[in-house]
Scaffold this motif. Structure first.
Motif, short mmCIF file in Angstrom:
data_model
loop_
_atom_site.label_atom_id
_atom_site.label_comp_id
_atom_site.label_asym_id
_atom_site.label_seq_id
_atom_site.Cartn_x
_atom_site.Cartn_y
_atom_site.Cartn_z
N GLU A 229 1.02 -1.75 4.95
CA GLU A 229 0.75 -0.25 4.76
C GLU A 229 1.94 0.17 3.76
OE1 GLU A 229 0.94 1.27 8.79
OE2 GLU A 229 -0.36 -0.28 9.18
N SER A 230 1.62 0.43 2.23
CA SER A 230 2.64 1.00 1.44
C SER A 230 3.80 0.36 1.36
CB SER A 230 2.85 2.47 2.26
OG SER A 230 1.68 3.35 2.26
N PRO A 325 -7.33 -12.70 6.80
CA PRO A 325 -7.58 -11.21 6.55
C PRO A 325 -6.86 -10.57 6.64
CG PRO A 325 -8.94 -12.51 8.40
CD PRO A 325 -7.84 -13.07 7.86
N LEU A 326 -6.74 -9.49 5.50
CA LEU A 326 -5.79 -8.35 5.02
C LEU A 326 -6.55 -6.79 5.21
CD1 LEU A 326 -4.38 -9.81 1.77
CD2 LEU A 326 -3.35 -10.02 4.30
N LEU A 327 -6.16 -5.86 5.70
CA LEU A 327 -6.34 -4.55 5.89
C LEU A 327 -5.06 -4.00 5.08
CD1 LEU A 327 -7.91 -2.23 6.61
CD2 LEU A 327 -6.70 -1.90 8.69
N TYR A 328 -5.50 -3.77 3.72
CA TYR A 328 -4.39 -3.50 2.63
C TYR A 328 -4.74 -2.19 1.78
CZ TYR A 328 -0.76 -5.41 -0.28
OH TYR A 328 0.41 -5.88 -1.02
N ALA A 409 0.87 -2.83 -4.89
CA ALA A 409 -0.34 -3.31 -3.99
C ALA A 409 -1.43 -3.39 -4.96
CB ALA A 409 -0.42 -1.90 -3.28
N LEU A 410 -2.06 -3.06 -5.75
CA LEU A 410 -3.17 -3.62 -6.40
C LEU A 410 -3.02 -4.93 -7.16
CD1 LEU A 410 -4.38 -0.14 -8.07
CD2 LEU A 410 -5.40 -1.10 -6.02
N ARG A 411 -1.71 -5.14 -7.58
CA ARG A 411 -1.67 -6.19 -8.32
C ARG A 411 -1.72 -7.43 -7.19
NH1 ARG A 411 4.24 -7.72 -11.15
NH2 ARG A 411 3.50 -9.21 -12.69
N LEU A 426 -9.51 -3.09 1.34
CA LEU A 426 -8.71 -2.18 0.67
C LEU A 426 -8.98 -0.73 1.04
CD1 LEU A 426 -6.62 -1.89 -1.68
CD2 LEU A 426 -8.50 -1.78 -3.35
N TYR A 427 -7.79 -0.08 1.38
CA TYR A 427 -8.16 1.60 1.47
C TYR A 427 -7.26 2.37 0.73
CZ TYR A 427 -4.15 1.47 4.23
OH TYR A 427 -2.83 1.39 4.57
N SER A 428 -7.44 3.71 0.69
CA SER A 428 -6.58 4.77 0.40
C SER A 428 -6.78 5.73 1.04
CB SER A 428 -6.92 5.29 -1.02
OG SER A 428 -6.25 6.50 -1.56
N TYR A 429 -5.54 6.38 1.54
CA TYR A 429 -5.41 7.14 2.71
C TYR A 429 -4.89 8.54 2.08
CZ TYR A 429 -4.01 9.71 7.15
OH TYR A 429 -3.83 10.50 8.17
N SER A 430 -5.74 9.44 2.24
CA SER A 430 -5.46 11.00 1.55
C SER A 430 -5.91 12.01 2.45
CB SER A 430 -6.53 11.10 0.32
OG SER A 430 -8.00 10.87 0.79
N PHE A 431 -5.91 12.01 3.82
CA PHE A 431 -6.06 13.06 4.83
C PHE A 431 -4.91 14.10 4.72
CE2 PHE A 431 -5.17 15.01 8.78
CZ PHE A 431 -6.23 15.64 9.17
#
Length: 564
Positions: A229-230, A325-328, A409-411, A426-431
């Motif tokens: 996470e980040s 498995p990755l949650l990234y 992270a993307l790299r 892959l996710y982006s958090y923007s809440f």
């Protein structure tokens, strides 16, 4: 003073421990002896705090790998003892016991008799410099029917001084992390956990740490899934570019040390200097180029176990690592955490933007560096002066989002994909908590996004950003309560199954990432699957890093001073 407190706060990530009441107890037998934990009144989760998982070596050996933990016969009262490792002192650590022997862990166990529960081990953030395991707590996540583990590890100089000598080999903090994973493997079944179903998670520097452990042969088999996470293993702040140079710089900063060509003198200085002096400088925002002080290093062989002996980029390219498995992902406006420095930085960015290029880029000469700096500045600021206005501020946020967190992270995930990992979510958090007390500096961002590690704060028990106090989640806005529930369910799904949205979920289907960082899940005020994540910005930095990336180096072979 408020600015200084915010700078520290953005990295230490809400220091403090929840002081919830306790009533029922539970006795557990681990390999060190019996321990007694207590049920948290608010969540119902059983908490076993301050368990020694290893012993920190002392004296001249204080930078070496951790030693075995103590054993006992009578039940160990596993209550919070407020122990933190030596680090820069800030107001947020008042009331804590800062001590050398600081290697403790906390285990959060749901109120159930079930066995073989999934396990998540969290590595705390704070730039490798400050913090402690329970600066945020996972009681609400553990209520989802999993076991959560947090822990301390050595920090800053104590954890990441790297001289490449038998006395100071480097990466003591990573070796602590390895020790706790081995402790969990041995003991978690006693709490009801499955030692063969462990997810390693981390935020900020903790995320970078776990991303390094993913590549380490020493950690192979100790976890089966990961949630970075980040923070990434190829981030500018993750690896020291020149460990000896950094050691000399710090020695000069805190004393009149001058024997820069004498490794024995340098080693003697660090093994005899007091912790108060060693930890007297806070480097997290010291450098314009996003370096952060003492961090992990490429190790030289000195006859002991090594965590990382090769450049992460090279390991990723080789494919010689487990494909788990990755949650990234990361927040869409990570750079908000540097907004308290905007007025300090903007004039320097206008006059010499090259100072802000990431520290892991190198150039043939000053002319080339200035040309690249102008190219980057034009990309983010469209050739305009950086002013105290909203467009400049948002571009400033984007720049630090990309250079420190987003692009690394993307790299990293792109190299994982090319190496054959087919299970990257892959996710982006923007809440943005438009209905209440959000985790953004609203003065700077209006309603446009989420700050550094905001997704982690949505998972953990909630703290007020400025005071550090835990908040009754019933008092949060309906929107934020709903978002926290969604995030905890997604994280639980992944920890339990390796899939963040299993079949039958009411959330949008979430397939693994393919080419061009697509698809990714947008975790915002609306949850929706989208295509490529930050494609233009990612490819922009690709072209720069392909030309100018400087590989981190291990400490040079020590040259011993010889008296004639």
């Amino acid at each position: 003073m408020l600015v200084a407190r915010r700078i520290v706060w953005a990295w230490i990530v809400f220091a403090g421990v929840c002081a919830g009441g306790a009533f029922e107890s539970r006795l557990v037998q681990i390999d060190q002896g019996p321990i007694r934990g207590y049920q948290d009144a608010e969540s119902g989760v059983f908490v076993f705090s301050s368990i020694p998982y290893a012993t920190a070596p002392t004296g001249k050996d204080k930078y070496k790998a951790p030693l075995p933990p103590p054993k006992w016969q009578e039940p160990y009262e596993a209550v919070d003892k407020g122990i933190v490792c030596p680090q820069f002192k800030s107001p947020f650590f008042e009331g804590k016991s800062m001590q050398e022997d600081c290697l403790i862990t906390s285990v959060y166990v749901p109120d159930t008799d079930q066995k073989n529960l999934p396990v998540v081990v969290y590595i705390h953030g704070s730039g490798f410099q400050v913090g402690y395991g329970d600066q945020v707590t996972p009681k609400h996540l553990a209520k989802k029917n999993l076991i959560a583990v947090t822990f301390n590890h050595r920090l800053g100089v104590h954890g990441f001084l790297c001289l490449g000598t038998p006395t100071v080999p480097g990466n003591a903090g990573l070796k602590d992390q390895l020790a706790v994973l081995r402790w969990v493997k041995r003991n978690i079944a006693s709490f009801g956990g499955n030692p063969d179903d462990i997810t390693l998670a981390g935020y900020s520097a903790g995320s970078a740490s776990l991303d390094l452990l993913l590549l380490s042969p020493a950690a192979k088999g100790l976890f089966q899934k990961a949630i970075p996470e980040s923070g990434a293993n190829v981030a500018v702040f993750t690896m020291q570019q020149n460990p000896i140079e950094k050691a000399i710089l710090h020695a000069r900063r805190i004393s009149n040390f001058s024997k820069v060509d004498d490794i024995e003198a340098l080693e003697d200085f660090y093994t005899t200097e007091s912790y108060d002096n060693l930890c007297s400088v806070f480097y997290l925002n010291e450098f314009f180029n996003s370096d952060v002080g003492f961090t992990p290093c490429i190790e030289r062989s000195v006859g002991e176990e090594i965590i990382i002996d090769e450049v992460p980029l090279n390991i990723l390219k080789s494919g010689n690592f487990p494909k788990i498995p990755l949650l990234y992902g990361f927040a869409n406006m990570e750079g908000i955490f540097r907004m308290s420095l905007f007025n300090v930085y903007k004039d320097r960015m206008n006059s010499k933007f090259s100072d802000f290029l990431p520290a892991d880029l190198t150039f043939e000469n000053e002319k080339q560096k200035e040309e690249v700096a102008e190219f980057v500045k034009d990309f983010y600021f469209q050739g305009k002066e950086i002013e105290e206005d909203m467009p400049s501020m948002l571009n400033f946020v984007d720049f630090f989002t990309d250079t420190m967190f987003g692009y690394p992270a993307l790299r990293s995930v792109e190299l994982q994909r090319l190496a054959g990992n087919k299970n990257i979510y892959l996710y982006s958090y923007s809440f943005v908590d438009v209905g209440g007390n959000s985790l953004q500096y609203k003065d700077y961002t209006t309603d446009k996004g989420a700050t550094h590690c905001a997704q982690s704060f949505a998972i953990f028990d909630y703290r007020n950003m400025l005071t550090g106090e835990f908040v009754d989640e019933n008092t949060l806005s309906d929107e934020f309560k709903q978002m926290k529930e969604v995030m905890r369910q997604v994280w639980y799904n992944f920890i339990a199954t390796g899939n963040p949205v299993p079949e039958g979920s009411n959330l949008p289907s979430w397939p693994p990432m393919g080419a061009d960082w697509s698809p990714h899940m947008s975790l915002g005020n609306q949850i929706k699957l989208e295509g490529s994540l930050m494609l233009e910005r990612g490819r922009f930095w690709d072209q720069i890093y392909q030309k100018y990336y400087s590989l981190p180096k291990p400490p040079s072979p020590p040259v011993r001073h010889i008296e004639l």
